[in-house]
Design an enzyme around this catalytic site. Sequence first.
Site, PDB file in Angstrom:
ATOM      1  N   ASP A 107     -66.375 -89.691  22.886  1.00 37.86           N
ATOM      2  CA  ASP A 107     -66.838 -88.991  21.452  1.00 37.86           C
ATOM      3  C   ASP A 107     -66.084 -89.891  20.695  1.00 37.86           C
ATOM      4  O   ASP A 107     -65.015 -90.083  20.771  1.00 37.86           O
ATOM      5  CB  ASP A 107     -66.451 -87.029  21.183  1.00 37.86           C
ATOM      6  CG  ASP A 107     -67.485 -86.088  20.083  1.00 37.86           C
ATOM      7  OD1 ASP A 107     -68.691 -85.898  21.270  1.00 37.86           O
ATOM      8  OD2 ASP A 107     -67.266 -86.820  19.199  1.00 37.86           O
TER       9      ASP A 107
ATOM     10  N   CYS B 240     -81.734 -76.126  17.774  1.00 40.36           N
ATOM     11  CA  CYS B 240     -82.003 -76.662  18.477  1.00 40.36           C
ATOM     12  C   CYS B 240     -83.843 -75.729  17.511  1.00 40.36           C
ATOM     13  O   CYS B 240     -84.496 -77.318  17.348  1.00 40.36           O
ATOM     14  CB  CYS B 240     -83.061 -76.330  20.177  1.00 40.36           C
ATOM     15  SG  CYS B 240     -81.716 -76.896  21.136  1.00 40.36           S
TER      16      CYS B 240
HETATM   17  P1  NAD Z   1     -73.175 -81.709  18.881  1.00 35.89           P
HETATM   18  O1  NAD Z   1     -73.566 -81.770  17.535  1.00 35.89           O
HETATM   19  O2  NAD Z   1     -72.890 -80.565  19.522  1.00 35.89           O
HETATM   20  O3  NAD Z   1     -72.630 -82.684  20.335  1.00 35.89           O
HETATM   21  C1  NAD Z   1     -73.405 -84.567  19.804  1.00 35.89           C
HETATM   22  C2  NAD Z   1     -71.578 -85.571  19.957  1.00 35.89           C
HETATM   23  O4  NAD Z   1     -72.143 -86.301  19.873  1.00 35.89           O
HETATM   24  C3  NAD Z   1     -70.695 -84.550  18.511  1.00 35.89           C
HETATM   25  O5  NAD Z   1     -69.400 -84.155  18.952  1.00 35.89           O
HETATM   26  C4  NAD Z   1     -70.776 -86.086  17.850  1.00 35.89           C
HETATM   27  O6  NAD Z   1     -69.467 -86.132  17.134  1.00 35.89           O
HETATM   28  C5  NAD Z   1     -71.358 -86.909  18.918  1.00 35.89           C
HETATM   29  N1  NAD Z   1     -71.238 -88.466  18.549  1.00 35.89           N
HETATM   30  C6  NAD Z   1     -72.313 -88.144  17.813  1.00 35.89           C
HETATM   31  N2  NAD Z   1     -73.178 -90.377  17.885  1.00 35.89           N
HETATM   32  C7  NAD Z   1     -71.144 -90.817  18.785  1.00 35.89           C
HETATM   33  C8  NAD Z   1     -71.514 -92.352  19.166  1.00 35.89           C
HETATM   34  N3  NAD Z   1     -71.947 -92.975  18.532  1.00 35.89           N
HETATM   35  N4  NAD Z   1     -70.771 -91.854  20.765  1.00 35.89           N
HETATM   36  C9  NAD Z   1     -69.926 -91.260  20.478  1.00 35.89           C
HETATM   37  N5  NAD Z   1     -69.826 -89.844  20.186  1.00 35.89           N
HETATM   38  C10 NAD Z   1     -70.710 -89.260  19.492  1.00 35.89           C
HETATM   39  O7  NAD Z   1     -74.008 -81.500  20.296  1.00 35.89           O
HETATM   40  P2  NAD Z   1     -75.229 -80.873  20.875  1.00 35.89           P
HETATM   41  O8  NAD Z   1     -75.673 -79.475  20.764  1.00 35.89           O
HETATM   42  O9  NAD Z   1     -74.660 -81.257  22.248  1.00 35.89           O
HETATM   43  O10 NAD Z   1     -77.162 -81.557  21.155  1.00 35.89           O
HETATM   44  C11 NAD Z   1     -76.815 -83.013  21.488  1.00 35.89           C
HETATM   45  C12 NAD Z   1     -78.761 -83.666  21.931  1.00 35.89           C
HETATM   46  O11 NAD Z   1     -79.108 -82.358  23.067  1.00 35.89           O
HETATM   47  C13 NAD Z   1     -79.076 -82.669  20.400  1.00 35.89           C
HETATM   48  O12 NAD Z   1     -80.107 -83.864  20.419  1.00 35.89           O
HETATM   49  C14 NAD Z   1     -80.024 -81.937  20.913  1.00 35.89           C
HETATM   50  O13 NAD Z   1     -81.119 -81.215  20.672  1.00 35.89           O
HETATM   51  C15 NAD Z   1     -79.695 -81.632  22.244  1.00 35.89           C
HETATM   52  N6  NAD Z   1     -80.145 -80.453  23.240  1.00 35.89           N
HETATM   53  C16 NAD Z   1     -79.190 -79.576  22.427  1.00 35.89           C
HETATM   54  C17 NAD Z   1     -79.320 -78.572  23.470  1.00 35.89           C
HETATM   55  C18 NAD Z   1     -78.306 -77.238  22.617  1.00 35.89           C
HETATM   56  O14 NAD Z   1     -77.707 -75.745  23.434  1.00 35.89           O
HETATM   57  N7  NAD Z   1     -76.747 -77.780  22.012  1.00 35.89           N
HETATM   58  C19 NAD Z   1     -79.865 -78.023  24.570  1.00 35.89           C
HETATM   59  C20 NAD Z   1     -80.959 -78.550  24.492  1.00 35.89           C
HETATM   60  C21 NAD Z   1     -80.786 -80.340  24.735  1.00 35.89           C
END
Ligand code: NAD
Length: 436
Positions: free
Chosen positions: A30, A263
């Site tokens: 991250d 989401c």
């Molecule tokens: P989140 O914001 O909790 O986590 C994303 C992470 O990515 C952050 O910690 C950020 O610092 C990191 N990041 C961003 N750019 C980066 C890079 N270049 N290198 C390294 N790290 C980087 O988001 P999330 O809830 O985990 O969601 C992630 C994806 O999964 C989204 O597309 C979301 O739609 C999808 N999704 C989420 C859920 C859910 O319940 N949260 C369920 C299914 C799918």
Amino acid sequence: MRIAMIGTGYVGLVSGACFADFGHNVICVDKDSGKIDALLRGEIPIFEPGLDALVASNVKSGRLGFSLDLSEAVKTADAVFIAVGTPSRRGDGHADLSYVHAAAREIAANLRDFTVVITKSTVPVGTGDDVERIIKEANPAADVAVASNPEFLREGAAIRDFKHPDRIVVGTDDERARTVISEIYRPLYLNQAPIMYTGRRTAELIKYAANAFLATKITFINEIADLAERTGADVQDVARGIGLDNRIGAKFLHAGPGFGGSCFPKDTRALVKTGQDYDAPLRIVEAVLTVNDNRKRAMARKVSAALGGNLRGKTVGVLGLTFKPNTDDMREAPSIPLITALQDLGATVQAYDPVGMEQARHELPDITYCDDAYACATGADALVIVTEWEQFRALDLAQVKQKMKQPVIVDLRNIYRPEEMEKAGFTYESVGRGKA
Ligand code: NAD
């Protein structure tokens, strides 16, 4: 398999820890040093039941590590998952793909031997093509296959969902990618989780279609709830009556304050935008968004009506702030527009949430945060149940009543029965349970 997980949020951390638990070697990367430092100290930066133990045991076994350095993790990986955020783009509602594109560029520069790059983030149809193009432009010599593997886990039950999925969707036409991904998920389909191979664009669209369909189901039952309320019918029984039909199914038919969360709102908005771009407008999903947006403020008017139509000078206690129980996630929680609307109508708001208050303070700075549900009831003219945390299901009603200024409860999750509330001496309003 050696796996690099790019993005260590709700999805990346859970997926990474579960893959390690399957026996793979995983490095979760991250950019947020606060997150990585906390994980290296053994602290979990999010609230997700069971995640602390899962992470600790896999770190101890040496299969799970954390890093700020994408390059080392990618260089040695057989598979690189992109699990960065795809929030709504400010201003227009399209998915903001800047994090995905940036990750693709960084990954490209560090690819060595054959590597499968797999998008786990929810991305609009066609994004896999962009990721492939970005990688090929940045590193023409890279031996890479780009696949889609959308994630369906739910926060609050994420580990169980990841380990017992209804299905695994893999979008790729590349044989080598298919072999790597099927090896990664092998422990799961030995447990008979259906793994479904599709084209990459199809996999991307499956994720949005699934979320939009679920959001539609919720919104449908919410509108039926309004009609039930005005006609003396009971939406709980309507939901059961239709849900027992196998073609409909019982899930996602709980009337409430409207959907929110990390989401559904952003994904339905993004799907509507994609539909418009391709001249295939999704009118039903457009209506779902409008109906859902209006609903949150309508819930504030419901609270006002329960107090005789005027909230000026009144104190409202709000139980539950996160968008659902068992998470600390406040992204687009219905409590935010609801509380803002209560304040607009003149109310003073005090609130309690078992784990979400730290995050909520950023979104809702000018409310009073209470130590527990009873403190939240103290002096309140009305108590509104917004999130159905387990601990709110069995409140000591006598104590609540004694602490409140007026015994008025607005239960937006229908977790109590009207008869029991009446017996306890409350004026009780819920959702879609009309009085015949
Ligand atoms: P989140 O914001 O909790 O986590 C994303 C992470 O990515 C952050 O910690 C950020 O610092 C990191 N990041 C961003 N750019 C980066 C890079 N270049 N290198 C390294 N790290 C980087 O988001 P999330 O809830 O985990 O969601 C992630 C994806 O999964 C989204 O597309 C979301 O739609 C999808 N999704 C989420 C859920 C859910 O319940 N949260 C369920 C299914 C799918």
